[in-house]
Design a protein around this motif. Sequence first.
Motif, PDB file in Angstrom:
ATOM      1  N   ILE A  31      -8.856   6.101  -7.445  1.00  0.00           N
ATOM      2  CA  ILE A  31      -8.378   5.031  -7.052  1.00  0.00           C
ATOM      3  C   ILE A  31      -9.159   3.725  -7.732  1.00  0.00           C
ATOM      4  O   ILE A  31     -10.379   4.171  -7.231  1.00  0.00           O
ATOM      5  CB  ILE A  31      -8.370   4.267  -4.611  1.00  0.00           C
ATOM      6  N   MET A  66      -2.368   2.732   1.682  1.00  0.00           N
ATOM      7  CA  MET A  66      -2.466   4.368   1.250  1.00  0.00           C
ATOM      8  C   MET A  66      -2.458   5.593   1.479  1.00  0.00           C
ATOM      9  O   MET A  66      -1.821   6.062   2.379  1.00  0.00           O
ATOM     10  CB  MET A  66      -2.794   3.912  -0.282  1.00  0.00           C
ATOM     11  N   TRP A 117      -4.610  -2.893   1.519  1.00  0.00           N
ATOM     12  CA  TRP A 117      -4.068  -1.805   0.611  1.00  0.00           C
ATOM     13  C   TRP A 117      -4.272  -0.554   0.464  1.00  0.00           C
ATOM     14  O   TRP A 117      -3.338   0.561   0.586  1.00  0.00           O
ATOM     15  CB  TRP A 117      -3.835  -2.155  -0.776  1.00  0.00           C
ATOM     16  N   GLU A 126      -0.062   6.131   4.010  1.00  0.00           N
ATOM     17  CA  GLU A 126       0.851   7.043   3.546  1.00  0.00           C
ATOM     18  C   GLU A 126       0.778   7.890   3.930  1.00  0.00           C
ATOM     19  O   GLU A 126       1.593   8.784   3.401  1.00  0.00           O
ATOM     20  CB  GLU A 126       1.619   5.911   2.284  1.00  0.00           C
ATOM     21  N   GLY A 131       1.008  -0.718   0.380  1.00  0.00           N
ATOM     22  CA  GLY A 131       0.026  -0.256   0.083  1.00  0.00           C
ATOM     23  C   GLY A 131       1.080   1.473   0.002  1.00  0.00           C
ATOM     24  O   GLY A 131       0.864   2.083  -0.828  1.00  0.00           O
ATOM     25  N   ARG A 132       2.095   1.409   0.744  1.00  0.00           N
ATOM     26  CA  ARG A 132       2.721   2.320   1.057  1.00  0.00           C
ATOM     27  C   ARG A 132       3.303   2.995  -0.763  1.00  0.00           C
ATOM     28  O   ARG A 132       4.146   3.761  -0.739  1.00  0.00           O
ATOM     29  CB  ARG A 132       2.814   2.136   2.045  1.00  0.00           C
ATOM     30  N   GLN A 175       2.439   2.114  -3.403  1.00  0.00           N
ATOM     31  CA  GLN A 175       2.237   2.371  -4.293  1.00  0.00           C
ATOM     32  C   GLN A 175       1.953   4.264  -4.704  1.00  0.00           C
ATOM     33  O   GLN A 175       1.632   4.164  -5.513  1.00  0.00           O
ATOM     34  CB  GLN A 175       0.533   2.214  -4.404  1.00  0.00           C
ATOM     35  N   VAL A 176       1.302   4.566  -3.097  1.00  0.00           N
ATOM     36  CA  VAL A 176       1.940   5.933  -2.578  1.00  0.00           C
ATOM     37  C   VAL A 176       2.640   6.457  -3.525  1.00  0.00           C
ATOM     38  O   VAL A 176       3.362   7.541  -4.136  1.00  0.00           O
ATOM     39  CB  VAL A 176       0.910   6.491  -1.535  1.00  0.00           C
TER      40      VAL A 176
END
Length: 337
Positions: A163, A180, A176, A183, A144-145, A147-148
């Motif tokens: 998203i 995100m 996830w 983050e 998840g983090r 992706q950001v």
Amino acid sequence: MKRTLRSTRAALIAVAIVAAGVSLTAYAAEVKSGLKIAFVPKQINNPYEVIADDGGMSAIKEFKGEGKVVGPSDAGASSQVSYINTLITQRQDAIVIAANDANAVVPYLKKAMAQGIKVVSFDSDTGPAGRQIFVNQANAEAIGRGQVQLLSKLIGGEGEFAILSATPNATNQNTWIKWMQEELKKPEYSKLKLVKIAYGNDDDQKSFVETQGLLQAYPNLKGIVAPTSVGIAAAARYISSSPAKGKVAVTGLGTPNQMRSFVKNGTVTAFQLWDPGQLGYLAAYAAANLASGTITGKEGESFDAGKLGKRTIGKEGEVILGPPTTFDANNIDKYNF
């Protein structure tokens, strides 16, 4: 006297095994042959799921089991239930499932376990009561983090983004997305704005239409993150032939083969994923070891996973495949899946 002889004989066998270079643990941890293991994907025709299931069938062939893939053509919350019930009737040794809904399948999987069938979830988890082991792609927080972090690099650290998820109830997607959002709370992302979480239901056409809707609703949109292989391909396909190409970044989770053309034509700069074939492969070995009695699913237990080596079970029965890979124009041709 007889008991002493039996004990002596057992000790001699153990010594012989060790002398031959085989540990007692390895000797005791052999996977049974002839195990019947069924994979239940989210959707039977989902390209990502096909790769993952093929990896599972490859593993089952290695340990001489009987494998099959059964499942729905849609990703509805309860669409997997009838297949689970059939597999219980067929008395499979193990069921490996990627859940469309964390809770909808639990009562039926509990019924399976009550009848001695081992249950492994992979890719998308069930509620903990519905399985003994969950084989996760990678650490959910890192995915998840990550992706950001990747999106921020692609759009220069500022701007609106959306998203494009799968189904509203998909366990992996929601986990996830939660990370995100965590983050995004960091000061360095203060100029990033999440304007919408859309759902394409892991359907190509709906994801395509949702992408179109996002661009119409948010004319200043600078990025779309699709943490689903169906969504990222559909979003890239739409943007590749629209005025947004080169202006709206598309990233997320997809396979190299489905995204290669979009990377090469400049629609997509970078995206991430793990090898779904290895994920299915690992899940099959976890199921086989459960069905063979070499493990029970408790934290700290280890098992052999063929070419992937020894794996250890973590908290709440989780087994992690490994970190995701970032694909771009420099490395995408090195992968074929």
